[in-house]
Write an enzyme that holds these catalytic residues in place. Structure first.
Site, PDB file in Angstrom:
ATOM      1  CG  ASP A 159     -27.733  21.210   1.048  1.00  0.00           C
ATOM      2  OD1 ASP A 159     -27.442  21.675   2.149  1.00  0.00           O
ATOM      3  OD2 ASP A 159     -26.863  20.853   0.210  1.00  0.00           O
ATOM      4  CG  HIS A 187     -23.278  21.705   0.967  1.00  0.00           C
ATOM      5  ND1 HIS A 187     -24.411  21.059   1.401  1.00  0.00           N
ATOM      6  CD2 HIS A 187     -22.265  21.189   1.691  1.00  0.00           C
ATOM      7  CE1 HIS A 187     -24.089  20.175   2.335  1.00  0.00           C
ATOM      8  NE2 HIS A 187     -22.787  20.244   2.533  1.00  0.00           N
TER       9      HIS A 187
HETATM   10  P1  NAD Z   1     -12.725  11.519   5.365  1.00  0.00           P
HETATM   11  O1  NAD Z   1     -11.756  12.297   6.169  1.00  0.00           O
HETATM   12  O2  NAD Z   1     -13.321  10.274   5.922  1.00  0.00           O
HETATM   13  O3  NAD Z   1     -12.063  11.151   3.980  1.00  0.00           O
HETATM   14  C1  NAD Z   1     -11.410  12.092   3.207  1.00  0.00           C
HETATM   15  C2  NAD Z   1     -10.400  11.335   2.383  1.00  0.00           C
HETATM   16  O4  NAD Z   1      -9.850  12.270   1.486  1.00  0.00           O
HETATM   17  C3  NAD Z   1      -9.268  10.738   3.205  1.00  0.00           C
HETATM   18  O5  NAD Z   1      -9.046   9.405   2.817  1.00  0.00           O
HETATM   19  C4  NAD Z   1      -8.086  11.641   2.860  1.00  0.00           C
HETATM   20  O6  NAD Z   1      -6.853  10.944   2.897  1.00  0.00           O
HETATM   21  C5  NAD Z   1      -8.468  12.032   1.430  1.00  0.00           C
HETATM   22  N1  NAD Z   1      -7.802  13.227   0.940  1.00  0.00           N
HETATM   23  C6  NAD Z   1      -7.451  14.341   1.614  1.00  0.00           C
HETATM   24  N2  NAD Z   1      -6.818  15.182   0.803  1.00  0.00           N
HETATM   25  C7  NAD Z   1      -6.780  14.599  -0.414  1.00  0.00           C
HETATM   26  C8  NAD Z   1      -6.244  14.975  -1.667  1.00  0.00           C
HETATM   27  N3  NAD Z   1      -5.587  16.116  -1.827  1.00  0.00           N
HETATM   28  N4  NAD Z   1      -6.396  14.132  -2.711  1.00  0.00           N
HETATM   29  C9  NAD Z   1      -7.025  12.947  -2.554  1.00  0.00           C
HETATM   30  N5  NAD Z   1      -7.547  12.537  -1.387  1.00  0.00           N
HETATM   31  C10 NAD Z   1      -7.414  13.355  -0.338  1.00  0.00           C
HETATM   32  O7  NAD Z   1     -13.882  12.547   4.912  1.00  0.00           O
HETATM   33  P2  NAD Z   1     -15.334  12.238   4.371  1.00  0.00           P
HETATM   34  O8  NAD Z   1     -16.244  12.111   5.523  1.00  0.00           O
HETATM   35  O9  NAD Z   1     -15.285  11.157   3.361  1.00  0.00           O
HETATM   36  O10 NAD Z   1     -15.689  13.631   3.698  1.00  0.00           O
HETATM   37  C11 NAD Z   1     -15.045  14.086   2.537  1.00  0.00           C
HETATM   38  C12 NAD Z   1     -15.453  15.514   2.204  1.00  0.00           C
HETATM   39  O11 NAD Z   1     -16.824  15.575   1.875  1.00  0.00           O
HETATM   40  C13 NAD Z   1     -15.260  16.506   3.349  1.00  0.00           C
HETATM   41  O12 NAD Z   1     -14.797  17.721   2.808  1.00  0.00           O
HETATM   42  C14 NAD Z   1     -16.669  16.700   3.870  1.00  0.00           C
HETATM   43  O13 NAD Z   1     -16.825  17.932   4.543  1.00  0.00           O
HETATM   44  C15 NAD Z   1     -17.433  16.678   2.576  1.00  0.00           C
HETATM   45  N6  NAD Z   1     -18.880  16.467   2.641  1.00  0.00           N
HETATM   46  C16 NAD Z   1     -19.640  17.156   1.737  1.00  0.00           C
HETATM   47  C17 NAD Z   1     -21.009  16.992   1.709  1.00  0.00           C
HETATM   48  C18 NAD Z   1     -21.861  17.743   0.711  1.00  0.00           C
HETATM   49  O14 NAD Z   1     -23.089  17.641   0.813  1.00  0.00           O
HETATM   50  N7  NAD Z   1     -21.318  18.496  -0.226  1.00  0.00           N
HETATM   51  C19 NAD Z   1     -21.602  16.110   2.620  1.00  0.00           C
HETATM   52  C20 NAD Z   1     -20.793  15.404   3.508  1.00  0.00           C
HETATM   53  C21 NAD Z   1     -19.433  15.601   3.524  1.00  0.00           C
HETATM   54  C1  LMR Z   2     -23.077  17.938   5.538  1.00  0.00           C
HETATM   55  O1  LMR Z   2     -23.852  18.817   5.146  1.00  0.00           O
HETATM   56  O2  LMR Z   2     -23.455  16.954   6.188  1.00  0.00           O
HETATM   57  C2  LMR Z   2     -21.623  18.033   5.180  1.00  0.00           C
HETATM   58  O3  LMR Z   2     -21.399  19.141   4.386  1.00  0.00           O
HETATM   59  C3  LMR Z   2     -20.743  17.934   6.355  1.00  0.00           C
HETATM   60  C4  LMR Z   2     -20.673  19.231   7.107  1.00  0.00           C
HETATM   61  O4  LMR Z   2     -19.564  19.685   7.337  1.00  0.00           O
HETATM   62  O5  LMR Z   2     -21.729  19.775   7.439  1.00  0.00           O
END
Ligand code: NAD
Ligand code: LMR
Length: 326
Positions: A159, A187
């Site tokens: 953000d 977030h």
């Molecule tokens: P993705 O689905 O591509 O990958 C997630 C991975 O986590 C998968 O490989 C899955 O098998 C694994 N997983 C699921 N449960 C698990 C567990 N209990 N233990 C270990 N691994 C586990 O998702 P992504 O695009 O890499 O996103 C991951 C997370 O990050 C999501 O929750 C997404 O919303 C979040 N995210 C947060 C932000 C932020 O700014 N905070 C930004 C983008 C994405």
């Molecule tokens: C983002 O801000 O890009 C991530 O947290 C993914 C989402 O679910 O918005």
């Protein structure tokens, strides 16, 4: 040669993992002289994919990559780790709000918090990326009573970086010139990106822009809804920019910010009227491996209203998982 630092990454087979691991192994997170051992956690069904990523990491022949472990057991992944990036979770898909993810993901973070409590280095620095990141970080912190709560953080840096880019575009100045930006709260679209204190070459950004309607009607919604806009455009949630923000967050925490403000989601100490322990985005500076909240900022009525909205959302999330925390 320095001793290697053990870094755990959960969700290692996921899209953020794929953008993150190569940069950690190349030294972009902990420094170009700091060897690392990667301890990769993912679900049993993702182990083959993790092995593939490890093969690619090997094929990069990174001089700083001193070892790798792949596992589906949190107690193996977190053994002696000094840095833990908790990325693995179920991501949001089209039409889902972050709240929908709450219970689906809450259980993951109780288990992982307990495992960190049991086996991680006593000074482990934890960053929760998996959404809803603030509440997941709160759950992990509460599930790890023997670790310092201050060592649990949530990622608000994406953000922060999004807000920097929007301000750079609006003012026509380089992102690197912008100082003293703060992002308060969750977030989520309710976060409050606050440029009232921001400066560019010593000049007030607020005075340069001088447009409250733009702030309220364009800037805040653009930054707040950026995650959804990316999901809409890509059909997948942001990954490379999220990995980049995670690198920024840990690098600054470990190596320091030289007095510059950055945003971290940290457990509140009660400052700014945010109840103690709420995992909240605050402006901080980092030095000697510790973050310090920027204190004493004046909060005007518009800001107080924005902060209350994001605080209320976090308090609702907290209430929604209270039963899981005993
Ligand atoms: P993705 O689905 O591509 O990958 C997630 C991975 O986590 C998968 O490989 C899955 O098998 C694994 N997983 C699921 N449960 C698990 C567990 N209990 N233990 C270990 N691994 C586990 O998702 P992504 O695009 O890499 O996103 C991951 C997370 O990050 C999501 O929750 C997404 O919303 C979040 N995210 C947060 C932000 C932020 O700014 N905070 C930004 C983008 C994405
Ligand atoms: C983002 O801000 O890009 C991530 O947290 C993914 C989402 O679910 O918005």
């Amino acid at each position: 040669m320095k001793a290697p630092v053990r870094v755990a990454v959960t969700g290692a087979a996921g899209q953020i993992g794929y953008s993150l691991l190569f940069r950690i192994a190349s030294g972009e997170m902990l420094g170009k002289d700091q060897p690392v051992i990667l301890q990769l956690l993912d679900l049993p069904q993702a182990q083959t994919a993790v092995k593939g990523v490890m093969m690619e990491l090997e094929d990069c022949a990174f001089p700083l990559l001193a070892g790798m472990v792949a596992t589906d057991d949190p107690e193996v992944a977190f053994k002696d780790v000094q840095v833990a990036l908790l990325v693995g979770a179920r991501p949001r898909s089209k039409g889902m709000e972050r709240k929908d993810l709450l219970t689906a993901n809450a259980e993951i973070f109780t288990v992982q918090g307990a495992a960190l409590n049991k086996v991680a280095d006593r000074n482990v620095k934890v960053l929760v990326v998996g959404n809803p990141a603030n509440t997941n970080a709160y759950i992990a912190m509460k599930s790890a009573p023997d670790l310092n709560p201050k060592n649990f953080t949530a990622m608000l840096r994406l953000d922060h970086n999004r807000a920097l880019s929007q301000l750079a575009a609006k003012t026509g100045k380089p992102v690197a010139a912008i100082e003293k930006l703060a992002v308060w709260g969750n977030h989520s679209p309710t976060m409050y990106a606050d440029y009232r204190f921001a400066t560019i070459d010593g000049q007030s950004v607020k005075d340069m822009i001088n447009d409250h309607e733009w702030n309220r009607d364009v800037f805040l919604p653009t930054v707040g809804k950026r995650g959804a806009a990316i999901i809409e455009a890509r059909g997948l949630s942001s990954a490379a920019s999220a990995a980049n923000a995670a690198i920024d967050h840990i690098r600054d925490w470990v190596l320091g910010t030289n007095g510059k403000w950055v945003t971290m989601g940290i457990p509140s100490d009660g400052s700014y009227g945010i109840p103690k322990d709420v995992m909240f985005g605050f402006p901080v500076t980092c030095e000697n491996g510790e973050y310090k909240m920027v204190e004493g900022l004046e909060i005007d009525q518009f800001s107080r209203d924005c902060i209350n909205v994001t605080l209320n959302e976090l308090e609702e999330e907290r209430a929604g998982v209270a039963h899981l925390l005993g």
